[in-house]
Enzyme design. Structure first.
Site, mmCIF file in Angstrom:
data_model
loop_
_atom_site.group_PDB
_atom_site.id
_atom_site.type_symbol
_atom_site.label_atom_id
_atom_site.label_comp_id
_atom_site.label_asym_id
_atom_site.label_seq_id
_atom_site.Cartn_x
_atom_site.Cartn_y
_atom_site.Cartn_z
ATOM 1 N N GLU A 145 -3.949 0.334 -5.255
ATOM 2 C CA GLU A 145 -2.556 -0.072 -5.041
ATOM 3 C C GLU A 145 -2.192 -1.264 -5.899
ATOM 4 O OE1 GLU A 145 0.725 -2.439 -3.161
ATOM 5 O OE2 GLU A 145 -1.354 -3.017 -3.541
ATOM 6 N N GLU A 146 -3.137 -2.182 -6.049
ATOM 7 C CA GLU A 146 -2.832 -3.465 -6.686
ATOM 8 C C GLU A 146 -2.503 -3.356 -8.174
ATOM 9 O OE1 GLU A 146 -2.271 -6.136 -5.200
ATOM 10 O OE2 GLU A 146 -3.255 -6.051 -3.253
ATOM 11 N N HIS A 163 -3.734 0.499 2.015
ATOM 12 C CA HIS A 163 -4.539 0.534 0.793
ATOM 13 C C HIS A 163 -5.792 -0.316 0.946
ATOM 14 C CE1 HIS A 163 -3.729 -3.404 -1.220
ATOM 15 N NE2 HIS A 163 -2.500 -3.299 -0.745
#
Length: 356
Positions: free
Chosen positions: A211-212, A65
């Site tokens: 993603e985070e 990512h």
């Protein structure tokens, strides 16, 4: 790591790519990988994919990512101070005295997370840093001056710390989680090309966004690609430094090799093939167990559509979600090598089902 890959690593790591604002980093990544791929895909939210052998019916993904944790401007006071909210898992405790870049349409505005001096704080009653009290100072006298610089609610903020090498063995900086992954999968594509390896299946080198904040980029691109197999790479915690509990977090050490993951989202036949590849090629590795989910993009690929056979190869990292994240150079090389060797031994059409 040669001169070319090192130049790419520094340019890519030092560029800011906050969650939701990854496009500049994705362009750097695509420019580097372009000579080693046949085609590219970029989706509407910015996930970038390099494709090798795009006409093949059997599809394999290697994935990382691209985004980094950051902050948003949330409130500007009348006297020109800026209060923030998180964009991803940003750590309020490390913020005071950090320098920041506020990204505006006019360019970067410099600022600092201010904090009162130790002399004026009452040790018995002082507040710990929290979202209620951390603030940014950009040297403005009032709200109008802040706005005149192009800063407004919704501007994204990153720490300005950049990549460095330490003791000849370590890479240290912000956003190694997980742009080191983007670097490693790009290097796999490069080695396949330079070593003139012809894969008998389609390879999709995926650098996912967001993603985070919930594995969102992987969720979108997995539905689009519908791969047969996904090998994801992310970081995991080195647990050797003070304040880690090995009984809870496992016994993992940077420098001891890639970490293979056991958990429901990891397809055990894929995991077995990864381990057998490491053993055959004498690549050191470590083992980790997770509960319920991996917390990485592996989960999005594994549970996409009808399900995708997936595995996770992690890079041990110290001090996650700080500006001094650390990885060992040997681990970086061994993750690249493990993914590369896994791809070379994989046969198209391999059926990973448990019951056939």
């Amino acid at each position: 790591m040669d001169k070319k890959s090192k130049e790419f690593l520094y340019e890519y790591l030092n560029n800011a790519s906050p969650t939701g604002f990854e496009s500049s980093g994705q362009q750097i990544w695509l420019d580097y990988i372009k000579p080693y791929i046949s085609d590219q895909i970029v989706d509407v939210y910015g996930t970038a994919v390099g494709v090798i052998n795009p006409k093949a019916t059997y599809k394999v993904v290697i994935e990382a990512h691209a985004d980094e944790i950051s902050w948003f401007v949330n409130y500007i006071t009348d006297d020109g101070y800026i209060y923030v909210r998180r964009n991803g898992g940003s750590d309020h405790q490390i913020a005071p005295s950090k320098r920041v870049n506020i990204h505006t349409e006019r360019g970067v505005v410099k600022g600092v997370f201010g904090w009162p001096a130790i002399h004026v704080r009452d040790a018995a009653r002082e507040e710990a840093p929290s979202l209620k009290n951390i603030f940014i100072d950009i040297g403005a006298a009032n709200k109008k001056e802040v706005e005149d610089l192009g800063v407004h609610v919704g501007c994204v903020i990153t720490f300005e710390d950049e990549l460095m090498e330490m003791n000849k063995q370590w890479l240290v900086g912000r956003a190694l989680d997980n742009r080191m992954g983007g670097f490693m999968i790009a290097e796999v594509a490069r080695r396949l090309h330079e070593n003139k390896k012809k894969l008998p299946y389609g390879l999709y080198v995926v650098n996912a966004v967001q993603e985070e904040i919930g594995l969102r980029g992987a969720e979108m691109i997995s539905r689009r690609l519908k791969p047969d197999l996904a090998i994801c790479t992310d970081v995991t915690h080195d647990t050797q430094s003070p304040m880690y509990n090995k009984r809870e977090s496992g016994n993992l050490k940077a420098g001891n090799g890639p970490v293979v993951c056991y958990g429901p989202a990891v397809q055990n036949n894929v995991l077995k093939m990864v381990i057998e590849t490491a053993q055959k090629r004498k690549i050191p590795f470590q083992r980790q167990a997770v509960s319920r989910s991996t917390g990485t993009d592996t989960d999005s690929f594994a549970y996409s559509a009808e399900g995708v056979a997936s595995a996770l190869i992690s890079l041990p990292l110290k001090y996650m979600h700080t500006t001094v994240e650390m990885v060992h150079k040997d681990d970086v090389e061994n993750v690249i090598n493990l993914i590369y060797e896994f791809l070379l031994q994989l046969k198209p059409g391999h059926d990973f089902r448990y019951i056939k």
